[in-house]
Scaffold this motif. Structure first.
Motif, PDB file in Angstrom:
ATOM      1  N   SER A 183       1.268  -1.372  -0.029  1.00 23.86           N
ATOM      2  CA  SER A 183      -0.050  -0.185  -0.371  1.00 23.86           C
ATOM      3  C   SER A 183      -0.067   1.352   0.048  1.00 23.86           C
ATOM      4  CB  SER A 183      -0.857   0.208   1.049  1.00 23.86           C
ATOM      5  OG  SER A 183      -1.479  -1.266   0.900  1.00 23.86           O
ATOM      6  N   LEU A 184       2.129   1.489   0.203  1.00 23.68           N
ATOM      7  CA  LEU A 184       2.861   2.397   0.576  1.00 23.68           C
ATOM      8  C   LEU A 184       3.282   2.245  -0.633  1.00 23.68           C
ATOM      9  CD1 LEU A 184       4.227   2.040   4.079  1.00 23.68           C
ATOM     10  CD2 LEU A 184       3.043   3.422   3.537  1.00 23.68           C
ATOM     11  N   MET A 185       4.056   1.740  -1.512  1.00 28.87           N
ATOM     12  CA  MET A 185       4.699   1.481  -2.151  1.00 28.87           C
ATOM     13  C   MET A 185       4.469   2.908  -3.818  1.00 28.87           C
ATOM     14  SD  MET A 185       6.794  -0.475  -2.656  1.00 28.87           S
ATOM     15  CE  MET A 185       7.953  -0.251  -4.657  1.00 28.87           C
ATOM     16  N   PRO A 186       2.994   3.406  -3.833  1.00 25.28           N
ATOM     17  CA  PRO A 186       2.975   4.653  -4.812  1.00 25.28           C
ATOM     18  C   PRO A 186       3.769   5.748  -4.168  1.00 25.28           C
ATOM     19  CG  PRO A 186       1.365   3.291  -4.446  1.00 25.28           C
ATOM     20  CD  PRO A 186       1.963   2.164  -3.506  1.00 25.28           C
ATOM     21  N   TYR A 187       3.616   5.713  -2.617  1.00 24.14           N
ATOM     22  CA  TYR A 187       3.973   7.120  -2.164  1.00 24.14           C
ATOM     23  C   TYR A 187       5.470   7.283  -2.096  1.00 24.14           C
ATOM     24  CZ  TYR A 187      -0.212   6.796   0.211  1.00 24.14           C
ATOM     25  OH  TYR A 187      -1.787   6.184  -0.042  1.00 24.14           O
ATOM     26  N   ILE A 188       6.237   5.508  -1.768  1.00 24.32           N
ATOM     27  CA  ILE A 188       7.614   5.411  -1.564  1.00 24.32           C
ATOM     28  C   ILE A 188       7.500   5.719  -2.869  1.00 24.32           C
ATOM     29  CG2 ILE A 188       9.037   3.618  -1.754  1.00 24.32           C
ATOM     30  CD1 ILE A 188       7.871   2.402   0.178  1.00 24.32           C
ATOM     31  N   ILE A 189       7.712   5.534  -3.907  1.00 26.71           N
ATOM     32  CA  ILE A 189       8.317   5.757  -5.559  1.00 26.71           C
ATOM     33  C   ILE A 189       7.798   7.003  -5.735  1.00 26.71           C
ATOM     34  CG2 ILE A 189       7.825   4.851  -8.286  1.00 26.71           C
ATOM     35  CD1 ILE A 189       6.644   2.361  -7.068  1.00 26.71           C
ATOM     36  N   GLY A 190       6.841   8.252  -5.920  1.00 23.72           N
ATOM     37  CA  GLY A 190       6.805   8.585  -6.244  1.00 23.72           C
ATOM     38  C   GLY A 190       7.582   9.907  -5.274  1.00 23.72           C
ATOM     39  N   SER A 191       7.441   9.304  -3.754  1.00 22.01           N
ATOM     40  CA  SER A 191       8.458  10.780  -3.392  1.00 22.01           C
ATOM     41  C   SER A 191      10.449   9.959  -3.718  1.00 22.01           C
ATOM     42  CB  SER A 191       9.002   9.911  -1.713  1.00 22.01           C
ATOM     43  OG  SER A 191       7.930  10.201  -0.951  1.00 22.01           O
ATOM     44  N   ALA A 192      10.585   8.817  -4.175  1.00 23.07           N
ATOM     45  CA  ALA A 192      11.680   8.445  -4.688  1.00 23.07           C
ATOM     46  C   ALA A 192      12.420   9.362  -5.795  1.00 23.07           C
ATOM     47  CB  ALA A 192      12.321   7.139  -4.660  1.00 23.07           C
ATOM     48  N   VAL A 193      11.395   9.702  -6.828  1.00 25.59           N
ATOM     49  CA  VAL A 193      12.053  10.031  -8.423  1.00 25.59           C
ATOM     50  C   VAL A 193      11.565  11.438  -8.535  1.00 25.59           C
ATOM     51  CG1 VAL A 193      10.719   7.418  -9.186  1.00 25.59           C
ATOM     52  CG2 VAL A 193       9.407   9.226  -8.685  1.00 25.59           C
TER      53      VAL A 193
END
Length: 225
Positions: A7-17
């Motif tokens: 569930s956190l992956m979209p926030y992780i990817i969005g923050s990372a890129v």
């Protein structure tokens, strides 16, 4: 736990890129004096800022989650954050498309002083960037709200948030590790990556903001309905 991380992956990817934070890290690494230490200090500053955000808002969301709120109330908070994040990202895509400045961009003087900055100033830039970037704020707040809604307990929630920080900053840690492990070969590689990101920053921001903006907007509206 695994479901929560998904569930956190979209926030992780969005923050990372976010390209700008990577460009700053690479520019610091390229500094002729103490480049590696500046980059490490920069990432350390971002980590401290996110830990402070987690400490303050994590407690707020945890209190709300354990104060008798219904599942619908929790979903309402998360859906509202997703909706806000989607709108912010779409606005950023629109502004970049029309050549306007991104509201997440730091003051121009930050970029012009990177070469002459000290590790302490690099640390300050790292602390300041997550605090002045609206999208990074909402990414972090959405992640904290999602973690709190899972009600894992303080210890487990802290571990999950630390994983969020680690993964969200993975694209900053990677060039630092490359520089440490391959000090000579890494120079040309990192110079090439920095030049490519700088050249294509506008296109990357537009694509990332548009894709994630539509994704979060859809999720937020679906949750509210």
């Amino acid at each position: 736990m695994e479901t929560l991380l998904v569930s956190l992956m979209p926030y992780i990817i969005g923050s990372a890129v976010v390209p700008l934070q990577i460009i700053i890290c690479l520019l610091l690494l390229k500094s002729p004096k103490q480049g590696l230490f500046k980059a490490i200090a920069y990432v350390a500053g971002m980590t401290i800022a996110r830990l402070l955000q987690g400490l303050i808002f994590g407690l707020i969301f945890s209190e709300a989650a354990t104060s008798g709120e219904t599942g619908n109330d929790k979903n309402l908070v998360i859906s509202t954050l997703l909706l806000v994040l989607g709108i912010l990202l779409l606005i950023a895509a629109y502004k970049k498309w029309h050549g306007h400045d991104d509201p997440d961009d730091p003051p121009p003087k930050w970029l012009t002083t990177l070469d002459n900055s000290t590790p302490l100033k690099a640390f300050g830039i790292g602390v300041g960037l997550p605090l002045i970037a609206p999208k990074l704020w909402v990414f972090t707040l959405s992640a904290l709200a999602t973690i709190a809604a899972a009600q894992l307990g303080q210890a487990s929630s802290a571990v999950v948030f630390l994983l969020f920080i680690l993964l969200a900053q993975s694209l900053l840690l990677l060039p630092i590790l490359i520089r440490i492990l391959l000090p000579q070969k890494s120079k040309s590689l990192l110079n090439g990556i920095s030049a490519w990101l700088t050249k294509n920053n506008r296109s990357i921001v537009i694509v990332v903001s548009l894709v994630f903006g539509l994704l979060f907007l859809k999720s937020g509206i679906s949750g509210l309905l």
